[in-house]
Design a protein around this motif. Structure first.
Motif, PDB file in Angstrom:
ATOM      1  N   SER A   1     -32.222-115.018  45.018  1.00 31.75           N
ATOM      2  CA  SER A   1     -30.754-115.171  45.015  1.00 31.75           C
ATOM      3  C   SER A   1     -30.310-116.097  43.879  1.00 31.75           C
ATOM      4  O   SER A   1     -31.133-116.842  43.321  1.00 31.75           O
ATOM      5  CB  SER A   1     -30.279-115.778  46.343  1.00 31.75           C
ATOM      6  OG  SER A   1     -30.754-117.098  46.472  1.00 31.75           O
ATOM      7  N   ALA A   2     -29.016-116.071  43.624  1.00 33.21           N
ATOM      8  CA  ALA A   2     -28.439-117.027  42.672  1.00 33.21           C
ATOM      9  C   ALA A   2     -28.423-118.412  43.299  1.00 33.21           C
ATOM     10  O   ALA A   2     -28.529-119.425  42.597  1.00 33.21           O
ATOM     11  CB  ALA A   2     -27.024-116.618  42.303  1.00 33.21           C
ATOM     12  N   THR A   3     -28.280-118.455  44.616  1.00 34.78           N
ATOM     13  CA  THR A   3     -28.281-119.754  45.304  1.00 34.78           C
ATOM     14  C   THR A   3     -29.603-120.471  45.028  1.00 34.78           C
ATOM     15  O   THR A   3     -29.619-121.659  44.674  1.00 34.78           O
ATOM     16  CB  THR A   3     -28.085-119.548  46.824  1.00 34.78           C
ATOM     17  OG1 THR A   3     -26.935-118.725  47.021  1.00 34.78           O
ATOM     18  CG2 THR A   3     -27.905-120.854  47.553  1.00 34.78           C
TER      19      THR A   3
ATOM     20  N   TYR B   1     -17.108-119.819  45.426  1.00 38.99           N
ATOM     21  CA  TYR B   1     -17.847-119.511  46.642  1.00 38.99           C
ATOM     22  C   TYR B   1     -18.679-120.733  47.022  1.00 38.99           C
ATOM     23  O   TYR B   1     -19.068-121.528  46.162  1.00 38.99           O
ATOM     24  CB  TYR B   1     -18.745-118.292  46.394  1.00 38.99           C
ATOM     25  CG  TYR B   1     -19.439-117.805  47.628  1.00 38.99           C
ATOM     26  CD1 TYR B   1     -18.709-117.421  48.756  1.00 38.99           C
ATOM     27  CD2 TYR B   1     -20.821-117.752  47.692  1.00 38.99           C
ATOM     28  CE1 TYR B   1     -19.354-116.986  49.899  1.00 38.99           C
ATOM     29  CE2 TYR B   1     -21.474-117.303  48.836  1.00 38.99           C
ATOM     30  CZ  TYR B   1     -20.727-116.930  49.935  1.00 38.99           C
ATOM     31  OH  TYR B   1     -21.357-116.506  51.062  1.00 38.99           O
TER      32      TYR B   1
ATOM     33  N   ALA C   1     -21.703-121.283  47.629  1.00 38.06           N
ATOM     34  CA  ALA C   1     -23.030-121.496  47.038  1.00 38.06           C
ATOM     35  C   ALA C   1     -22.988-122.415  45.816  1.00 38.06           C
ATOM     36  O   ALA C   1     -23.956-123.133  45.546  1.00 38.06           O
ATOM     37  CB  ALA C   1     -23.656-120.155  46.661  1.00 38.06           C
ATOM     38  N   SER C   2     -21.870-122.410  45.069  1.00 40.97           N
ATOM     39  CA  SER C   2     -21.774-123.272  43.882  1.00 40.97           C
ATOM     40  C   SER C   2     -21.872-124.743  44.283  1.00 40.97           C
ATOM     41  O   SER C   2     -22.312-125.577  43.490  1.00 40.97           O
ATOM     42  CB  SER C   2     -20.434-123.077  43.157  1.00 40.97           C
ATOM     43  OG  SER C   2     -20.078-121.742  43.053  1.00 40.97           O
TER      44      SER C   2
ATOM     45  N   VAL D   1     -18.212-122.246  36.907  1.00 38.93           N
ATOM     46  CA  VAL D   1     -18.378-120.930  37.540  1.00 38.93           C
ATOM     47  C   VAL D   1     -17.609-119.876  36.742  1.00 38.93           C
ATOM     48  O   VAL D   1     -16.402-120.022  36.522  1.00 38.93           O
ATOM     49  CB  VAL D   1     -17.862-120.947  39.008  1.00 38.93           C
ATOM     50  CG1 VAL D   1     -18.241-119.658  39.723  1.00 38.93           C
ATOM     51  CG2 VAL D   1     -18.376-122.161  39.766  1.00 38.93           C
TER      52      VAL D   1
ATOM     53  N   ASP E   1     -23.004-121.401  36.954  1.00 35.84           N
ATOM     54  CA  ASP E   1     -23.022-120.414  38.035  1.00 35.84           C
ATOM     55  C   ASP E   1     -22.485-119.109  37.450  1.00 35.84           C
ATOM     56  O   ASP E   1     -21.280-118.880  37.378  1.00 35.84           O
ATOM     57  CB  ASP E   1     -22.154-120.892  39.204  1.00 35.84           C
ATOM     58  CG  ASP E   1     -22.173-119.908  40.374  1.00 35.84           C
ATOM     59  OD1 ASP E   1     -22.562-118.732  40.165  1.00 35.84           O
ATOM     60  OD2 ASP E   1     -21.776-120.295  41.478  1.00 35.84           O
TER      61      ASP E   1
ATOM     62  N   ALA F   1     -23.172-116.151  38.675  1.00 33.66           N
ATOM     63  CA  ALA F   1     -23.442-115.142  39.713  1.00 33.66           C
ATOM     64  C   ALA F   1     -22.711-113.838  39.406  1.00 33.66           C
ATOM     65  O   ALA F   1     -23.193-112.755  39.713  1.00 33.66           O
ATOM     66  CB  ALA F   1     -23.028-115.677  41.081  1.00 33.66           C
ATOM     67  N   HIS F   2     -21.524-113.943  38.763  1.00 37.08           N
ATOM     68  CA  HIS F   2     -20.710-112.753  38.470  1.00 37.08           C
ATOM     69  C   HIS F   2     -20.879-112.273  37.027  1.00 37.08           C
ATOM     70  O   HIS F   2     -20.226-111.311  36.640  1.00 37.08           O
ATOM     71  CB  HIS F   2     -19.217-113.077  38.646  1.00 37.08           C
ATOM     72  CG  HIS F   2     -18.850-113.581  39.999  1.00 37.08           C
ATOM     73  ND1 HIS F   2     -17.576-114.003  40.321  1.00 37.08           N
ATOM     74  CD2 HIS F   2     -19.567-113.711  41.133  1.00 37.08           C
ATOM     75  CE1 HIS F   2     -17.532-114.397  41.569  1.00 37.08           C
ATOM     76  NE2 HIS F   2     -18.733-114.246  42.092  1.00 37.08           N
TER      77      HIS F   2
ATOM     78  N   HIS G   1     -27.115-109.792  44.112  1.00 41.27           N
ATOM     79  CA  HIS G   1     -26.763-109.437  45.496  1.00 41.27           C
ATOM     80  C   HIS G   1     -26.183-108.019  45.554  1.00 41.27           C
ATOM     81  O   HIS G   1     -25.727-107.487  44.533  1.00 41.27           O
ATOM     82  CB  HIS G   1     -25.736-110.477  45.996  1.00 41.27           C
ATOM     83  CG  HIS G   1     -25.209-110.199  47.348  1.00 41.27           C
ATOM     84  ND1 HIS G   1     -24.041-109.503  47.553  1.00 41.27           N
ATOM     85  CD2 HIS G   1     -25.697-110.506  48.567  1.00 41.27           C
ATOM     86  CE1 HIS G   1     -23.832-109.393  48.856  1.00 41.27           C
ATOM     87  NE2 HIS G   1     -24.823-109.994  49.494  1.00 41.27           N
TER      88      HIS G   1
ATOM     89  N   LYS H   1     -22.968-107.131  43.703  1.00 38.35           N
ATOM     90  CA  LYS H   1     -22.811-107.537  42.303  1.00 38.35           C
ATOM     91  C   LYS H   1     -22.904-106.331  41.352  1.00 38.35           C
ATOM     92  O   LYS H   1     -23.382-105.264  41.725  1.00 38.35           O
ATOM     93  CB  LYS H   1     -23.863-108.589  41.933  1.00 38.35           C
ATOM     94  CG  LYS H   1     -23.726-109.886  42.736  1.00 38.35           C
ATOM     95  CD  LYS H   1     -22.400-110.573  42.484  1.00 38.35           C
ATOM     96  CE  LYS H   1     -22.304-111.957  43.104  1.00 38.35           C
ATOM     97  NZ  LYS H   1     -22.111-111.970  44.567  1.00 38.35           N
TER      98      LYS H   1
ATOM     99  N   GLY I   1     -31.095-110.846  45.372  1.00 38.62           N
ATOM    100  CA  GLY I   1     -31.897-111.251  44.219  1.00 38.62           C
ATOM    101  C   GLY I   1     -31.092-112.098  43.260  1.00 38.62           C
ATOM    102  O   GLY I   1     -29.870-112.254  43.402  1.00 38.62           O
TER     103      GLY I   1
ATOM    104  N   TYR J   1     -10.560-116.786  45.908  1.00 34.31           N
ATOM    105  CA  TYR J   1     -11.340-117.382  46.941  1.00 34.31           C
ATOM    106  C   TYR J   1     -10.456-118.214  47.844  1.00 34.31           C
ATOM    107  O   TYR J   1      -9.431-118.724  47.390  1.00 34.31           O
ATOM    108  CB  TYR J   1     -12.390-118.306  46.310  1.00 34.31           C
ATOM    109  CG  TYR J   1     -13.576-117.521  45.777  1.00 34.31           C
ATOM    110  CD1 TYR J   1     -14.569-117.073  46.631  1.00 34.31           C
ATOM    111  CD2 TYR J   1     -13.668-117.236  44.429  1.00 34.31           C
ATOM    112  CE1 TYR J   1     -15.649-116.353  46.159  1.00 34.31           C
ATOM    113  CE2 TYR J   1     -14.751-116.504  43.946  1.00 34.31           C
ATOM    114  CZ  TYR J   1     -15.731-116.062  44.825  1.00 34.31           C
ATOM    115  OH  TYR J   1     -16.776-115.339  44.345  1.00 34.31           O
TER     116      TYR J   1
HETATM  117  C1  LIG Z   1     -19.560-117.651  42.532  1.00 32.25           C
HETATM  118  C2  LIG Z   1     -20.817-117.387  43.290  1.00 32.25           C
HETATM  119  N1  LIG Z   1     -21.862-118.223  43.150  1.00 32.25           N
HETATM  120  C3  LIG Z   1     -23.026-118.022  43.791  1.00 32.25           C
HETATM  121  C4  LIG Z   1     -23.191-116.957  44.649  1.00 32.25           C
HETATM  122  C5  LIG Z   1     -24.483-116.810  45.371  1.00 32.25           C
HETATM  123  O1  LIG Z   1     -25.169-115.641  45.028  1.00 32.25           O
HETATM  124  P1  LIG Z   1     -26.399-115.167  45.892  1.00 32.25           P
HETATM  125  O2  LIG Z   1     -25.857-114.411  47.066  1.00 32.25           O
HETATM  126  O3  LIG Z   1     -27.209-114.290  44.983  1.00 32.25           O
HETATM  127  O4  LIG Z   1     -27.153-116.382  46.313  1.00 32.25           O
HETATM  128  C6  LIG Z   1     -22.139-116.061  44.841  1.00 32.25           C
HETATM  129  C7  LIG Z   1     -22.295-114.919  45.748  1.00 32.25           C
HETATM  130  O5  LIG Z   1     -21.440-114.157  46.021  1.00 32.25           O
HETATM  131  C8  LIG Z   1     -20.926-116.277  44.150  1.00 32.25           C
HETATM  132  O6  LIG Z   1     -19.882-115.450  44.309  1.00 32.25           O
END
Ligand SMILES: Cc1ncc(COP(=O)(O)O)c(C=O)c1O
Length: 396
Positions: free
Chosen positions: A54-56, A81, A83-84, A126, A167, A169-170, A193, A196, A203, A341
């Protein structure tokens, strides 16, 4: 009509590649994951990449490698989101949230500058919806405030200022001033994910830009942290007689599997086409909303290339309740919409940590009247036309 928000775009190519892996006798991290890492590094224009689940995990391992933990502060934007920010909490550091900019979906860079202290060790910008942040501006601020910075480990020392952990992720495939996202920040995290642009189901990947640092050493450390801190991965242990291993750190378990990597290898072959289709859809929507009170976010920044992950629109003059009503009416017409968001300080978990939405007026104001329309490569031109007509009719 029934239009989903973001279904995955899986062709026979992905299916064949996954079947090939299933028949190969090797399911977990192995040759296909290594191949995907090479393809990602080539695409981004860096020497190496590490695939994770994951990105997390990618964000968190970047903070771990930077030695960030208790007593440190890490800054990110309130409009993102969870996770950041949650990764900052996971490593034991203090989350510092800054408000968003009035005119973009990025953080307010003046607020970023004000938030820097002697404890700040990293910033997590982000790239919302795939639009790259202003990296020159971020680096300029961090360079100027360098005297506040006190490095804690060798990597921080070699960076010589607060680290930038992007970040993205996008933003896989995005560009800033002619450079691919992934080759700019000190560390960059991508998400693959299921929703995405580029997916492996679940992933992610991490890349780094640390001139003067031993590439192999960073790669090896990320490998170790992603697999229990174990000095031999499953593939190395399959060598006859090579059973013995050592646990070097109490690591995590966030490796990518070859089943997932095979999806990525197929997506890689199709990705330029997928990005092109997203561009066509964004242009069609934007044309349809010209001269209305529906204002799309700008996916055509002067300084870069957006991957067009989300189509966020601002509904001029609508209240939060009215915006929610629009989403319900779109659902009644068969169109799944979303909101990107709800600002972090508006969520229970962040309220409990002491954040107050009143300290983030711009994020709250933006949140009230934005909504996100379906944007994915399974959409037909007719569906794009239907979605935009429905929205125009509803907000009239
Ligand atoms: C801005 C942002 N950062 C991080 C993530 C985390 O990604 P992941 O689900 O691959 O961990 C997301 C997931 O949607 C996100 O939108």
């Amino acid at each position: 009509m029934k239009i989903e928000f973001s279904p995955p775009d899986i062709s026979d190519l992905e299916i064949e590649e996954v079947v090939d892996t299933l028949k190969s006798g090797w399911l977990t991290t192995g040759p296909k994951t290594k191949e995907l890492e090479r393809r990602i590094a080539d695409y981004v224009g860096v020497k190496k990449a590490v695939c994770l689940n994951s990105a997390t995990a990618a964000l968190e391992l970047a903070l771990i490698l930077l030695g960030i933990g208790e007593g440190d502060e890490v800054i990110t934007c309130a409009y993102t989101y969870t996770a950041s920010a949650s990764v900052i909490h996971h490593v034991g550091a203090k989350i510092v949230l800054v408000d968003m900019d009035k005119d973009s979906f990025q953080m307010d860079y003046e607020a970023l500058e004000r938030a820097l202290t002697r404890k700040t060790k990293a910033v997590i910008p982000v790239d919302i919806a795939g639009v790259p942040c202003d990296y020159d501006r971020i680096f300029e601020i961090l360079e100027r405030k360098k005297s506040l910075f006190h490095p804690k480990n060798e990597i921080q020392k070699s960076i010589g200022r607060v680290a930038v952990v992007e970040d993205a992720a996008h933003a896989f495939g995005g560009e800033y001033k002619g450079k691919k996202i992934g080759s700019i920040a000190d560390f960059t995290a991508f998400s693959f994910h299921a929703v995405k642009n580029f997916t492996t189901g679940e992933g992610g990947a991490v890349t780094w830009n640390l001139p003067g640092t031993d590439e192999e050493r960073i790669y090896k450390e990320l490998m170790l942290w992603s697999l229990h801190g174990q000095n031999k991965d499953a593939l190395a242990k399959t060598k006859l007689g090579a059973w013995e291993y050592e646990i070097l750190y109490p690591g995590y378990k966030c490796n990518m599997t070859d089943i997932l990597a095979s999806l990525g290898l197929a997506q890689m072959k199709r990705y330029e086409g997928l990005l092109k289709r997203r561009d066509e859809i964004v242009k069609a929507y934007t044309k349809a909303f010209e001269g209305t009170t529906i204002h799309p976010m700008n996916h055509y920044p002067k300084e870069g290339f957006s991957t067009k992950h989300l189509y966020i629109v601002n509904l001029e003059g609508k209240t939060l309740e009215e915006r929610n009503e629009v989403i319900v009416k779109m659902a009644q017409k068969g169109v799944a919409c979303n909101v990107h968001y709800k600002p972090l300080p508006y969520h229970g978990a962040y309220k409990k940590m002491g954040f107050d939405i009143q300290d983030y007026p711009e994020a709250f104001c933006r949140y009230q009247n934005v909504m996100t329309l379906p944007l994915h490569t399974k959409l037909s031109d007719e569906e794009v036309e239907y979605i935009s007509s429905c929205l125009k009719e509803i907000v009239k």
